[in-house]
Design a protein around this motif. Structure first.
Motif, PDB file in Angstrom:
ATOM      1  N   SER A   1       0.815  -1.223   0.000  1.00 56.21           N
ATOM      2  CA  SER A   1       0.000   0.000   0.000  1.00 56.21           C
ATOM      3  C   SER A   1       0.843   1.266   0.000  1.00 56.21           C
ATOM      4  CB  SER A   1      -0.922   0.025   1.227  1.00 56.21           C
ATOM      5  OG  SER A   1      -1.900  -0.990   1.120  1.00 56.21           O
ATOM      6  N   VAL A   2       2.160   1.109   0.022  1.00 56.11           N
ATOM      7  CA  VAL A   2       3.046   2.281   0.110  1.00 56.11           C
ATOM      8  C   VAL A   2       4.011   2.364  -1.067  1.00 56.11           C
ATOM      9  CG1 VAL A   2       4.798   3.481   1.525  1.00 56.11           C
ATOM     10  CG2 VAL A   2       2.948   2.272   2.631  1.00 56.11           C
ATOM     11  N   GLY A   3       3.757   2.249  -2.248  1.00 53.45           N
ATOM     12  CA  GLY A   3       4.621   2.541  -3.385  1.00 53.45           C
ATOM     13  C   GLY A   3       6.128   2.268  -3.265  1.00 53.45           C
ATOM     14  N   ASP A   4       6.898   3.202  -3.820  1.00 57.27           N
ATOM     15  CA  ASP A   4       8.340   3.000  -4.006  1.00 57.27           C
ATOM     16  C   ASP A   4       9.151   3.385  -2.799  1.00 57.27           C
ATOM     17  OD1 ASP A   4       8.312   2.064  -6.624  1.00 57.27           O
ATOM     18  OD2 ASP A   4       8.085   4.091  -7.408  1.00 57.27           O
ATOM     19  N   CYS A   5       8.848   2.819  -1.694  1.00 55.68           N
ATOM     20  CA  CYS A   5       9.625   3.181  -0.521  1.00 55.68           C
ATOM     21  C   CYS A   5       9.792   1.945   0.331  1.00 55.68           C
ATOM     22  CB  CYS A   5       8.867   4.257   0.268  1.00 55.68           C
ATOM     23  SG  CYS A   5       9.469   4.496   1.937  1.00 55.68           S
ATOM     24  N   ARG A   6      11.007   1.741   0.791  1.00 56.64           N
ATOM     25  CA  ARG A   6      11.237   0.746   1.832  1.00 56.64           C
ATOM     26  C   ARG A   6      11.891   1.473   2.983  1.00 56.64           C
ATOM     27  NH1 ARG A   6      10.422  -4.475   0.254  1.00 56.64           N
ATOM     28  NH2 ARG A   6      11.668  -5.336   1.940  1.00 56.64           N
ATOM     29  N   GLY A   7      11.855   0.861   4.140  1.00 56.53           N
ATOM     30  CA  GLY A   7      12.448   1.526   5.287  1.00 56.53           C
ATOM     31  C   GLY A   7      12.930   0.522   6.305  1.00 56.53           C
ATOM     32  N   ILE A   8      13.833   0.974   7.137  1.00 55.71           N
ATOM     33  CA  ILE A   8      14.343   0.154   8.230  1.00 55.71           C
ATOM     34  C   ILE A   8      13.428   0.357   9.431  1.00 55.71           C
ATOM     35  CG2 ILE A   8      16.295  -0.249   9.776  1.00 55.71           C
ATOM     36  CD1 ILE A   8      17.020  -0.906   6.941  1.00 55.71           C
ATOM     37  N   VAL A   9      12.932  -0.764   9.959  1.00 60.37           N
ATOM     38  CA  VAL A   9      11.985  -0.721  11.074  1.00 60.37           C
ATOM     39  C   VAL A   9      12.493  -1.615  12.200  1.00 60.37           C
ATOM     40  CG1 VAL A   9       9.576  -1.123  11.766  1.00 60.37           C
ATOM     41  CG2 VAL A   9      10.093  -0.431   9.416  1.00 60.37           C
TER      42      VAL A   9
ATOM     43  N   ILE B   1      -1.869   1.274  11.380  1.00 57.72           N
ATOM     44  CA  ILE B   1      -0.454   1.661  11.443  1.00 57.72           C
ATOM     45  C   ILE B   1       0.278   1.144  10.216  1.00 57.72           C
ATOM     46  CG2 ILE B   1       1.689   1.356  12.747  1.00 57.72           C
ATOM     47  CD1 ILE B   1      -0.172   0.896  15.241  1.00 57.72           C
ATOM     48  N   LEU B   2       1.071   2.029   9.603  1.00 59.50           N
ATOM     49  CA  LEU B   2       1.906   1.645   8.458  1.00 59.50           C
ATOM     50  C   LEU B   2       3.375   1.648   8.885  1.00 59.50           C
ATOM     51  CD1 LEU B   2       0.221   3.815   5.670  1.00 59.50           C
ATOM     52  CD2 LEU B   2      -0.198   1.402   6.189  1.00 59.50           C
ATOM     53  N   PHE B   3       4.195   0.891   8.164  1.00 61.68           N
ATOM     54  CA  PHE B   3       5.605   0.807   8.567  1.00 61.68           C
ATOM     55  C   PHE B   3       6.298   2.160   8.483  1.00 61.68           C
ATOM     56  CE2 PHE B   3       8.528   1.218   4.977  1.00 61.68           C
ATOM     57  CZ  PHE B   3       7.669   1.170   3.892  1.00 61.68           C
ATOM     58  N   ILE B   4       5.810   3.031   7.617  1.00 63.71           N
ATOM     59  CA  ILE B   4       6.436   4.358   7.485  1.00 63.71           C
ATOM     60  C   ILE B   4       6.267   5.183   8.761  1.00 63.71           C
ATOM     61  CG2 ILE B   4       6.422   4.588   4.973  1.00 63.71           C
ATOM     62  CD1 ILE B   4       3.720   5.952   5.167  1.00 63.71           C
ATOM     63  N   ASP B   5       5.297   4.825   9.606  1.00 68.00           N
ATOM     64  CA  ASP B   5       5.128   5.516  10.892  1.00 68.00           C
ATOM     65  C   ASP B   5       6.254   5.152  11.853  1.00 68.00           C
ATOM     66  OD1 ASP B   5       2.707   6.058   9.682  1.00 68.00           O
ATOM     67  OD2 ASP B   5       1.565   4.654  10.913  1.00 68.00           O
ATOM     68  N   LYS B   6       6.834   3.976  11.643  1.00 70.70           N
ATOM     69  CA  LYS B   6       7.789   3.429  12.603  1.00 70.70           C
ATOM     70  C   LYS B   6       9.206   3.407  12.086  1.00 70.70           C
ATOM     71  CE  LYS B   6       4.780   0.155  14.957  1.00 70.70           C
ATOM     72  NZ  LYS B   6       4.581  -1.248  15.342  1.00 70.70           N
TER      73      LYS B   6
ATOM     74  N   THR C   1      13.924   3.188  -3.282  1.00 74.14           N
ATOM     75  CA  THR C   1      14.126   2.057  -4.199  1.00 74.14           C
ATOM     76  C   THR C   1      13.768   2.416  -5.636  1.00 74.14           C
ATOM     77  OG1 THR C   1      11.919   1.245  -3.755  1.00 74.14           O
ATOM     78  CG2 THR C   1      13.699   0.322  -2.427  1.00 74.14           C
ATOM     79  N   ARG C   2      13.485   3.660  -5.901  1.00 73.70           N
ATOM     80  CA  ARG C   2      12.995   4.016  -7.236  1.00 73.70           C
ATOM     81  C   ARG C   2      13.988   3.701  -8.354  1.00 73.70           C
ATOM     82  NH1 ARG C   2      10.682   9.854  -6.166  1.00 73.70           N
ATOM     83  NH2 ARG C   2      12.190   9.583  -4.505  1.00 73.70           N
ATOM     84  N   ARG C   3      15.266   3.807  -8.008  1.00 74.63           N
ATOM     85  CA  ARG C   3      16.257   3.533  -9.056  1.00 74.63           C
ATOM     86  C   ARG C   3      16.550   2.038  -9.167  1.00 74.63           C
ATOM     87  NH1 ARG C   3      20.737   7.304  -6.930  1.00 74.63           N
ATOM     88  NH2 ARG C   3      19.632   6.641  -5.095  1.00 74.63           N
TER      89      ARG C   3
END
Ligand code: ZN
Length: 154
Positions: free
Chosen positions: A90-98, A138-143, A150-152
């Motif tokens: 549900s969150v497009g081109d983004c990953r994150g460290i959680v 809650i979405l991972f981008i909150d945390k 990752t767009r490239r």
């Protein structure tokens, strides 16, 4: 069975607290079957009911050889912590460290209303917790402690 549309960040329904499943009936089974079809179609590790716009506490997780349908899941215990990267359908081109616990134990119901316990650790536990967070809006981008662009890539 059918592939359902996944709603995206910005849709207010991704931010709502989902209600418990009360009836373990054909309607629930159709939902779970559709979640599985949808997950296979887009390729992911898990999918939560609110992501297909159904505000009920049900998620599916498919990790390595394990497939679980978790209805009304509750976290009983967690220990340790670890950092790893996550993305979300549900969150497009983004990953994150959680940061998440290393080990968890949950209680949940299967599609027939039978109660089970499940212990999980590492990335499997992470996927479960990520999906359970969706049930509370809650979405991972909150945390996330750091964003990974990752767009490239890929
Ligand atoms: Zn997600």
């Amino acid at each position: 069975m059918a592939i359902r549309t996944i709603i995206k960040e910005g849709d207010p329904n991704l931010r709502k607290i989902c209600r418990p499943v009360e009836k373990f009936d054909q309607r629930l089974w159709d939902l779970l079957d559709d979640l599985k079809d949808t997950l296979h179609y887009i390729t992911g590790l898990g999918l939560a009911s609110p992501q297909v716009n159904v505000l009920r506490r049900a998620v599916i997780v498919e990790y390595e050889d394990m497939y679980y349908e978790l209805v009304n899941p509750v976290l009983l215990h967690s220990e340790g912590e670890c950092l790893d990267n996550e993305g979300c359908l549900s969150v497009g081109d983004c990953r994150g460290i959680v940061k998440r616990p290393q080990k968890i134990e949950i209680e949940y119901f299967d599609r027939f209303g039978e109660k089970h316990n499940l212990k999980a650790e590492g990335y499997f536990a992470r996927v479960i917790l990520h999906e359970m967070d969706h049930l509370d809006g809650i979405l991972f981008i909150d945390k996330m402690v750091r964003r990974i662009d990752t767009r490239r890539g890929r």
